[in-house]
Scaffold this active site. Structure first.
Site, PDB file in Angstrom:
ATOM      1  N   LYS B  79     -46.648 -20.068  89.960  1.00 16.60           N
ATOM      2  CA  LYS B  79     -46.285 -19.914  91.367  1.00 16.60           C
ATOM      3  C   LYS B  79     -45.516 -18.603  91.520  1.00 16.60           C
ATOM      4  O   LYS B  79     -44.670 -18.271  90.682  1.00 16.60           O
ATOM      5  CB  LYS B  79     -45.424 -21.113  91.769  1.00 16.60           C
ATOM      6  CG  LYS B  79     -45.066 -21.212  93.240  1.00 16.60           C
ATOM      7  CD  LYS B  79     -44.272 -22.506  93.480  1.00 16.60           C
ATOM      8  CE  LYS B  79     -43.936 -22.728  94.935  1.00 16.60           C
ATOM      9  NZ  LYS B  79     -43.218 -24.007  95.143  1.00 16.60           N
ATOM     10  N   SER B 154     -45.150 -26.823  98.754  1.00 17.94           N
ATOM     11  CA  SER B 154     -45.361 -25.389  98.826  1.00 17.94           C
ATOM     12  C   SER B 154     -46.122 -24.796  97.651  1.00 17.94           C
ATOM     13  O   SER B 154     -46.570 -23.659  97.732  1.00 17.94           O
ATOM     14  CB  SER B 154     -44.015 -24.683  98.948  1.00 17.94           C
ATOM     15  OG  SER B 154     -43.254 -24.887  97.768  1.00 17.94           O
ATOM     16  N   SER B 178     -42.609 -30.260  96.496  1.00 22.12           N
ATOM     17  CA  SER B 178     -43.536 -29.116  96.492  1.00 22.12           C
ATOM     18  C   SER B 178     -44.445 -29.007  95.275  1.00 22.12           C
ATOM     19  O   SER B 178     -45.327 -28.162  95.251  1.00 22.12           O
ATOM     20  CB  SER B 178     -42.761 -27.803  96.646  1.00 22.12           C
ATOM     21  OG  SER B 178     -42.428 -27.591  97.994  1.00 22.12           O
TER      22      SER B 178
END
Lengths: 96, 489
Positions: B79, B154, B178
């Site tokens: 990420k 996310s 997330s």
């Protein structure tokens, strides 16, 4: 419970230069969110502990030993403006 | 089955038997990405040359008999809120456009030391604030199961990449769900470790007391292998856990015989899709048949946990994001004074959700409102922890859906912050408590969209957590794969 927010004051505290239209939009949205968030006031009873760290940790300090730090030129290369090893900014204080 | 559908464990066996090489695995995922990225936009940045170079090194080491562990030679994704030295890291924000970190996050160092091959940096909601990956300044990601829908967030880019086969395993960060929610919405395994067990050094901070890095993987065992590679005490993170770590593999084949499983009463009912509820109920029934004792558990504070989260997380974010001021790195706007420069830089550089949360957090912490909002939210947080402690006196693990709904359509909730926030209603309590939790795919709904099963355990309960998750995986037998409309290269 409608919540009154001085949004211009909050934006100033947060250092966000927003237009009047943006401020109004955020004021309305924050009102809705805070109305929901105010449900925390419905907590029954008082918990026996104040929550700080989930595993009950206390603050820790590392050993005070000399170690290499990041390369200054490499760090300053990311700065929008730098000079002689310093970050450059416009005047931070008003002159007399 | 194509190479890109292999688990980390299966790919590792092929690597060690000599029937494939890391270079072949990397070429396979790069090829997969080249044919799916136009539809999914899972990555912000693919490091083709760096990946091939690392793969060649991993192959050379294996040939010499040097084995760095389960991720040796395995293509992985990160990420883009984890700092990678020499590789642009933006956290999907305009304010960090062009930022090239001068250091690696601890998880990146550990991945490299473990022989993993970094394919690229994945898309996220700006600064990890969101549940759909639509808040990215660089455009949304889409769900491999239906490219008209979001992959959750996310960590939506990491989830989409793993679900699509463009990475064998990936890292995400989980502040309110997330990792687990996007894993659930894309049919993969997503796990949030106990707070403090994975270093946050080099993770661009959102809410420091809630943020935790963890794996998004194709199987429970892959998630355990990824976790083992990245966790451990780190002196560079002052909240890092320095005691004895559990063994996430110890109970993988133990089953659930004799375990007591609590079904959370509050995480059901209004707002939960019928297909989600029935799939979860069916899995609970299967766990019962497999020898677990099932009880319903009530945790009344879960009803107000989300309200507490939306005060605590923005409050911490408003302080953490103060560092983005246009002075030391990233975007800078013009200004005749430093304050004007900062305020313009931040208004230009932050997207609407980030501005919203910074304002919300600033308000919740400001004089006159602190006690009513932030202080009270902290009391709720403590009450959630006490509720859980009580529950774990009588059960080994808790279960619920991971998300009340399957993947929703792109654009559906963008203009309704509150309805977006509700996507994390099942996952948030674990962040407030600091406890570990995992989402395991258990089936598809009537529209062919994945449903995730959420297992929660007490702090440092990774052994029982992975054990139950592995049994859920066996019982579900979920082996469906998304069919992504593929375009020619």
């Amino acid at each position: 419970m409608p919540i009154d927010i001085d949004i211009a004051h909050v934006a100033r505290l947060a250092r966000l230069d927003l237009s009047d239209a943006e401020l109004e939009q955020y004021r309305a949205q924050l009102g809705d969110i805070l109305e929901h968030a105010a449900r925390v006031q419905g907590l029954e009873g008082d918990p026996s502990t104040e929550s700080e760290h989930p595993l009950g940790f206390v603050n820790v300090y590392r050993e005070d030993e000399v170690r290499p730090s990041l390369d200054r030129d490499e760090v300053l290369a990311q700065a929008p403006e730098s000079m002689d090893g310093y970050f450059v900014v416009p005047p931070a204080l008003e002159s007399e | 089955m194509t190479v890109t559908d292999l688990t980390v464990v299966a790919a590792g066996e092929r690597l060690r038997s000599g029937s494939t090489t890391s270079t072949e695995l990397v070429e396979a995922v790069l090829d997969r990405a080249s044919r799916t990225e136009a539809q999914l936009h899972a990555f912000l940045n693919i490091d083709r040359d760096g990946a091939l170079e690392s793969a060649a090194q991993a192959d050379a080491e294996l040939a010499e008999g040097k084995d760095r562990g389960p991720l040796h030679g395995i293509p992985i994704a990160l990420k883009d809120n984890m700092c990678t030295r020499g590789l642009e890291t933006t956290a999907s924000s305009q304010i960090l456009a062009g930022y090239v970190p001068p250091y690696d996050a601890t998880v990146v160092t550990k991945m490299r030391d473990g022989g993993a091959v970094l394919i690229g940096k994945t898309n996220l909601d700006e600064f990890a604030m969101g549940s759909s990956t639509e808040n990215s300044a660089y455009g949304p990601s889409f769900n491999p199961w239906d490219i008209g829908r979001i992959p959750g967030g996310s960590s939506g880019g990491s989830a989409a990449a793993v679900a699509a086969g463009s990475a064998f395993t990936a890292l995400g960060s989980d502040t309110g769900g997330s990792i687990r929610q996007p894993a659930s919405l894309t049919g993969i395994v997503g796990m949030k470790p106990t707070y403090g067990t994975v270093s946050r050094y080099g993770l661009i901070a959102f809410a420091s007391s809630l943020d935790q890095i963890g794996p998004l993987s194709k199987s429970v065992e892959d998630a355990a292998a990824t976790l083992e590679t990245i966790w451990g005490h780190d002196p560079l993170d002052s909240t890092s856990f320095s005691g004895e770590y559990p063994d996430p593999r110890a109970a993988l084949s133990k089953g659930v015989e004799g375990l007591k499983i609590g079904v959370v009463k509050e995480l059901a009912g209004e707002g939960y899709e019928p297909d989600v509820e029935s799939a979860v109920a069916e899995m609970v029934e299967q766990l019962h048949s497999a020898g677990a004792e099932i009880v319903e558990v009530s945790l009344p504070t879960f009803d107000i946990a989300m309200s507490a989260y939306y005060l605590i997380a923005p409050a911490e974010a408003s302080a953490n994001l103060a560092r983005f001021d246009g002075i030391r790195y990233g975007h800078r706007a013009d200004g005749s004074t430093t304050e004007e420069l900062m305020a313009r830089t931040r208004a230009e550089g932050f997207g609407p959700e980030v501005v919203r949360r910074v304002l919300l957090g600033t308000y919740a912490l400001s004089a006159g409102y602190y006690d009513a909002f932030y202080g009270q939210a902290q009391k709720v947080r403590a009450a959630v922890q006490e509720d859980l402690e009580r529950a774990y006196q009588s059960v080994d693990v808790l279960v619920s859906p991971t998300s009340p709904t399957v993947a929703f359509k792109a654009g559906d909730r963008v203009d309704e912050p509150l309805s977006m926030y509700l996507a994390d209603i099942c996952t948030i309590p674990m962040n407030l408590a600091g406890d570990p939790a995992i989402s395991v795919p258990i089936g598809l709904d009537g529209q062919g969209l994945p449903i995730g099963f959420h297992v929660m355990a007490p702090a440092l309960g990774e052994e029982v957590l992975f054990g139950v998750a592995a049994e859920v995986e066996r019982l579900a037998g979920f082996d469906a794969r998304p069919e992504i409309p593929v375009v020619a290269e």
